[in-house]
Design a protein around this motif. Structure first.
Motif, PDB file in Angstrom:
ATOM      1  N   ASP A 123       0.823  -1.208   0.000  1.00  0.00           N
ATOM      2  CA  ASP A 123       0.000   0.000   0.000  1.00  0.00           C
ATOM      3  C   ASP A 123       0.856   1.256   0.000  1.00  0.00           C
ATOM      4  OD1 ASP A 123       0.818  -0.924   2.530  1.00  0.00           O
ATOM      5  OD2 ASP A 123      -0.647   0.351   3.548  1.00  0.00           O
ATOM      6  N   VAL A 124       2.119   1.125   0.390  1.00  0.00           N
ATOM      7  CA  VAL A 124       3.032   2.270   0.419  1.00  0.00           C
ATOM      8  C   VAL A 124       3.858   2.330  -0.854  1.00  0.00           C
ATOM      9  CG1 VAL A 124       4.979   3.335   1.639  1.00  0.00           C
ATOM     10  CG2 VAL A 124       3.163   2.186   2.928  1.00  0.00           C
ATOM     11  N   SER A 125       4.364   1.174  -1.294  1.00  0.00           N
ATOM     12  CA  SER A 125       5.285   1.147  -2.437  1.00  0.00           C
ATOM     13  C   SER A 125       4.564   1.235  -3.774  1.00  0.00           C
ATOM     14  CB  SER A 125       6.122  -0.132  -2.403  1.00  0.00           C
ATOM     15  OG  SER A 125       5.299  -1.276  -2.566  1.00  0.00           O
ATOM     16  N   GLY A 126       3.283   0.834  -3.823  1.00  0.00           N
ATOM     17  CA  GLY A 126       2.570   0.820  -5.093  1.00  0.00           C
ATOM     18  C   GLY A 126       3.247  -0.117  -6.072  1.00  0.00           C
ATOM     19  N   GLU A 127       3.436   0.333  -7.307  1.00  0.00           N
ATOM     20  CA  GLU A 127       4.067  -0.500  -8.323  1.00  0.00           C
ATOM     21  C   GLU A 127       5.521  -0.118  -8.550  1.00  0.00           C
ATOM     22  OE1 GLU A 127       1.866  -1.107 -11.915  1.00  0.00           O
ATOM     23  OE2 GLU A 127      -0.052  -1.378 -10.873  1.00  0.00           O
ATOM     24  N   ASP A 179      20.512  -2.769  10.871  1.00  0.00           N
ATOM     25  CA  ASP A 179      19.983  -3.495  12.023  1.00  0.00           C
ATOM     26  C   ASP A 179      18.459  -3.418  12.088  1.00  0.00           C
ATOM     27  OD1 ASP A 179      19.694  -0.839  12.665  1.00  0.00           O
ATOM     28  OD2 ASP A 179      20.777  -0.944  14.580  1.00  0.00           O
ATOM     29  N   THR A 180      17.839  -3.233  10.943  1.00  0.00           N
ATOM     30  CA  THR A 180      16.378  -3.226  10.874  1.00  0.00           C
ATOM     31  C   THR A 180      15.831  -4.573  11.338  1.00  0.00           C
ATOM     32  OG1 THR A 180      16.456  -1.731   8.978  1.00  0.00           O
ATOM     33  CG2 THR A 180      14.396  -2.905   9.346  1.00  0.00           C
ATOM     34  N   VAL A 181      14.729  -4.515  12.083  1.00  0.00           N
ATOM     35  CA  VAL A 181      14.109  -5.762  12.534  1.00  0.00           C
ATOM     36  C   VAL A 181      12.939  -6.115  11.629  1.00  0.00           C
ATOM     37  CG1 VAL A 181      14.804  -5.424  14.933  1.00  0.00           C
ATOM     38  CG2 VAL A 181      12.566  -4.592  14.164  1.00  0.00           C
ATOM     39  N   GLU A 182      12.668  -7.422  11.562  1.00  0.00           N
ATOM     40  CA  GLU A 182      11.516  -7.888  10.786  1.00  0.00           C
ATOM     41  C   GLU A 182      10.933  -9.144  11.436  1.00  0.00           C
ATOM     42  OE1 GLU A 182      10.033  -9.225   6.316  1.00  0.00           O
ATOM     43  OE2 GLU A 182      12.007  -8.300   6.570  1.00  0.00           O
ATOM     44  N   PRO A 183       9.609  -9.229  11.549  1.00  0.00           N
ATOM     45  CA  PRO A 183       8.954 -10.444  12.064  1.00  0.00           C
ATOM     46  C   PRO A 183       8.647 -11.413  10.922  1.00  0.00           C
ATOM     47  CG  PRO A 183       7.354  -8.680  11.912  1.00  0.00           C
ATOM     48  CD  PRO A 183       8.660  -8.118  11.416  1.00  0.00           C
ATOM     49  N   THR A 265      16.102  -1.688   0.345  1.00  0.00           N
ATOM     50  CA  THR A 265      16.106  -0.309   0.827  1.00  0.00           C
ATOM     51  C   THR A 265      14.783   0.001   1.510  1.00  0.00           C
ATOM     52  OG1 THR A 265      17.635   0.391  -0.915  1.00  0.00           O
ATOM     53  CG2 THR A 265      16.322   2.107   0.145  1.00  0.00           C
ATOM     54  N   PHE A 266      13.709  -0.477   0.932  1.00  0.00           N
ATOM     55  CA  PHE A 266      12.370  -0.318   1.514  1.00  0.00           C
ATOM     56  C   PHE A 266      12.287  -1.030   2.863  1.00  0.00           C
ATOM     57  CE2 PHE A 266       7.805  -1.502   1.751  1.00  0.00           C
ATOM     58  CZ  PHE A 266       7.231  -0.245   1.580  1.00  0.00           C
ATOM     59  N   VAL A 267      12.823  -2.255   2.931  1.00  0.00           N
ATOM     60  CA  VAL A 267      12.851  -2.994   4.191  1.00  0.00           C
ATOM     61  C   VAL A 267      13.633  -2.220   5.243  1.00  0.00           C
ATOM     62  CG1 VAL A 267      13.732  -5.078   5.331  1.00  0.00           C
ATOM     63  CG2 VAL A 267      12.573  -5.259   3.111  1.00  0.00           C
ATOM     64  N   ALA A 268      14.780  -1.661   4.845  1.00  0.00           N
ATOM     65  CA  ALA A 268      15.633  -0.933   5.783  1.00  0.00           C
ATOM     66  C   ALA A 268      14.951   0.307   6.346  1.00  0.00           C
ATOM     67  CB  ALA A 268      16.942  -0.539   5.095  1.00  0.00           C
ATOM     68  N   GLU A 269      13.965   0.811   5.643  1.00  0.00           N
ATOM     69  CA  GLU A 269      13.216   1.979   6.132  1.00  0.00           C
ATOM     70  C   GLU A 269      12.210   1.611   7.214  1.00  0.00           C
ATOM     71  OE1 GLU A 269      11.572   3.469   2.523  1.00  0.00           O
ATOM     72  OE2 GLU A 269      13.440   4.421   1.868  1.00  0.00           O
ATOM     73  N   GLY A 270      12.064   0.319   7.490  1.00  0.00           N
ATOM     74  CA  GLY A 270      11.228  -0.115   8.593  1.00  0.00           C
ATOM     75  C   GLY A 270       9.775  -0.375   8.264  1.00  0.00           C
ATOM     76  N   HIS A 271       9.433  -0.425   6.987  1.00  0.00           N
ATOM     77  CA  HIS A 271       8.035  -0.604   6.608  1.00  0.00           C
ATOM     78  C   HIS A 271       7.483  -1.983   6.975  1.00  0.00           C
ATOM     79  CE1 HIS A 271       7.971   3.186   4.439  1.00  0.00           C
ATOM     80  NE2 HIS A 271       9.100   2.836   3.822  1.00  0.00           N
ATOM     81  N   LEU A 272       8.356  -2.947   7.196  1.00  0.00           N
ATOM     82  CA  LEU A 272       7.924  -4.312   7.507  1.00  0.00           C
ATOM     83  C   LEU A 272       8.261  -4.715   8.946  1.00  0.00           C
ATOM     84  CD1 LEU A 272       8.165  -4.177   4.335  1.00  0.00           C
ATOM     85  CD2 LEU A 272       8.689  -6.598   4.398  1.00  0.00           C
ATOM     86  N   SER A 273       8.589  -3.749   9.793  1.00  0.00           N
ATOM     87  CA  SER A 273       9.139  -4.060  11.111  1.00  0.00           C
ATOM     88  C   SER A 273       8.094  -4.341  12.183  1.00  0.00           C
ATOM     89  CB  SER A 273      10.046  -2.919  11.584  1.00  0.00           C
ATOM     90  OG  SER A 273      11.204  -2.825  10.777  1.00  0.00           O
ATOM     91  N   SER A 274       6.923  -3.795  12.052  1.00  0.00           N
ATOM     92  CA  SER A 274       5.923  -3.948  13.107  1.00  0.00           C
ATOM     93  C   SER A 274       5.273  -5.328  13.052  1.00  0.00           C
ATOM     94  CB  SER A 274       4.846  -2.870  12.982  1.00  0.00           C
ATOM     95  OG  SER A 274       4.159  -2.998  11.748  1.00  0.00           O
ATOM     96  N   LEU A 275       4.759  -5.764  14.194  1.00  0.00           N
ATOM     97  CA  LEU A 275       4.028  -7.026  14.243  1.00  0.00           C
ATOM     98  C   LEU A 275       2.637  -6.831  13.651  1.00  0.00           C
ATOM     99  CD1 LEU A 275       4.904  -8.346  17.817  1.00  0.00           C
ATOM    100  CD2 LEU A 275       6.132  -8.731  15.668  1.00  0.00           C
ATOM    101  N   ALA A 276       2.152  -7.857  12.951  1.00  0.00           N
ATOM    102  CA  ALA A 276       0.814  -7.827  12.358  1.00  0.00           C
ATOM    103  C   ALA A 276      -0.046  -8.903  13.004  1.00  0.00           C
ATOM    104  CB  ALA A 276       0.891  -8.045  10.845  1.00  0.00           C
ATOM    105  N   THR A 277      -1.354  -8.727  12.914  1.00  0.00           N
ATOM    106  CA  THR A 277      -2.276  -9.609  13.633  1.00  0.00           C
ATOM    107  C   THR A 277      -3.062 -10.549  12.728  1.00  0.00           C
ATOM    108  OG1 THR A 277      -4.077  -7.980  13.527  1.00  0.00           O
ATOM    109  CG2 THR A 277      -2.566  -7.850  15.418  1.00  0.00           C
TER     110      THR A 277
END
Length: 304
Positions: A123-127, A179-183, A265-277
Motif C-alpha cells: 500500500d506504500v510502495s505501489g508499483e 539493524d532493521t528488525v523484521e517479524p 532499501t524499503f525494508v531498511a526503512e522499517g516498513h515491515l518491522s511492526s508485528l501484524a495480527t
C-alpha cells in the motif's frame, strides 16, 4: 528476476501428489466448489494444495511445470485452468501486464472468490517494485467479486528454500538492511490462512497483514540458524551500492538487481518491522515463531 523475498513463484519441480489428478481436477459433473491454485509448486502453493485436498476439496493445481499447465504469458492456458473454477488463489507474476486481463477473464468465467498473495508495504510502495502484486490487489478490487488480500512479511523459508539459502551455505548473507528488525512469517501459517480464506465466509473485501510473533534483526536470524545448524555463517550489513554491485557481479540482470536493491532499501526503512495480527485474526491462534521454524528446518537438513 527469478524470485523475490516477498514472492512465491517457483516451478523447479512439481512436489504435489500426482496420483489422483484426473478425478480431482477434471470432473464435469462437479457440484462442489473447485479451487484453482496458481503457483502450485511455489512455497505457499505447494502447501495450500494438500491442505485443501486433505479437507476434501477439489483442487486444480496450476503452474508452468505442475499438474495443470498455466503460464501468465501464454494466454491459451488461461481458459482451461479457469473452467468450472469458483475460488482462486492468485499469485501474481512479476510483470503486471497480464494481471488485469486475467482477473477479468476469471470473473467472466465464473470465479467468485479471489484470495491474493501480496506483500506488506504494498500500500506504500505501489508499483515501484513487485508491481504484479500491487496490480493484482487493484484488479480484484475493481472486478466486482469476493476478494481478500494477504499481505505477508518476508518468508522465514527464504532462509532455507530460496533467496537467502545459497549465501548462508556459503557462510555469508550480505544485505543492505542494517539493524532493521523484521517479524518473518512462516509459510505454513500463510498456507493455513489462505485455506481458511478460500473456504470460509466472512472475509470479503478484507486485507490481512501477516507476520511472525517476534521481530528480529537479520543478524540475529542468521545467528539462530548458525547455532541450530552447527554451520559457520554470518550476516554482513552492506550499503545499497555494494549490494547492487555484488548482485551484478553474480550475473543478476541489471533490472532485477535494481529491484532487489530497491526492495531491501524499503525494508531498511522499517516498513515491515511492526508485528501484524492477520494470523490471529483469521485462525484464532498465534503465528509460529522463527525459532520453531529454524529448529524444524535444521532437523530436516536445510543447512546441511
Amino acid at each position: 528476476m527469478t524470485t523475490t523475498p516477498h514472492s512465491d513463484r517457483s516451478d523447479r519441480s512439481d512436489r504435489s501428489d500426482r496420483s489422483d489428478r484426473s478425478d480431482r481436477t477434471d470432473r464435469t459433473d462437479r457440484t462442489d466448489p473447485l479451487f484453482l491454485v496458481l503457483g502450485a509448486t511455489g512455497k505457499t502453493g505447494r502447501r495450500v494444495v494438500p491442505r485443501l485436498r486433505a479437507a476434501g476439496h477439489t483442487v486444480r493445481a496450476a503452474s508452468r511445470s505442475g499438474e495443470t499447465r498455466f503460464d501468465w504469458h501464454d494466454r491459451t492456458t488461461w481458459a482451461p485452468v479457469l473452467a468450472g473454477v469458483t475460488g482462486l488463489y492468485l499469485i501474481a507474476p512479476e510483470d503486471p501486464e497480464p494481471v488485469d486481463d486475467f482477473v477479468a477473464q476469471a470473473a467472466a468465467a465464473g470465479v467468485r472468490r479471489f484470495v491474493v498473495l501480496s506483500g506488506r508495504g504494498a500500500d506504500v510502495s505501489g508499483e515501484s517494485f513487485l508491481p504484479g502484486m500491487a496490480r493484482a490487489e487493484r484488479a480484484v478490487a475493481d472486478a466486482g467479486v469476493d476478494w481478500t488480500v494477504v499481505r505477508a512479511n518476508n518468508f522465514a523459508q527464504n532462509f532455507s528454500e530460496d533467496f537467502f539459502h545459497a549465501p548462508l551455505l556459503g557462510g555469508r548473507l550480505a544485505l543492505p538492511v542494517g539493524d532493521t528488525v523484521e517479524p518473518f512469517v512462516d509459510v505454513e501459517d500463510i498456507a493455513d490462512v489462505v485455506v481458511a480464506l478460500l473456504t470460509e465466509d466472512g472475509h470479503t473485501h478484507r486485507v490481512y497483514e501477516l507476520s511472525g510473533p517476534r521481530a528480529l534483526t537479520y543478524g540475529a536470524a542468521v545467528a539462530e540458524i548458525a547455532e541450530a545448524s552447527g554451520r559457520p555463517m554470518r550476516f554482513e550489513a552492506i550499503s545499497p551500492e555494494q549490494f547492487l554491485a555484488e548482485l551484478t557481479a553474480d550475473g543478476v540482470p541489471a533490472a532485477a538487481a535494481q529491484e532487489f536493491t530497491d526492495l531491501f532499501t524499503f525494508v531498511a526503512e522499517g516498513h515491515l518491522s511492526s508485528l501484524a495480527t492477520g494470523v490471529r485474526d483469521v485462525l484464532g491462534r498465534e503465528p509460529k515463531d522463527f525459532g520453531a521454524y529454524v529448529k524444524s528446518a535444521a532437523a530436516a537438513g536445510a543447512w546441511g
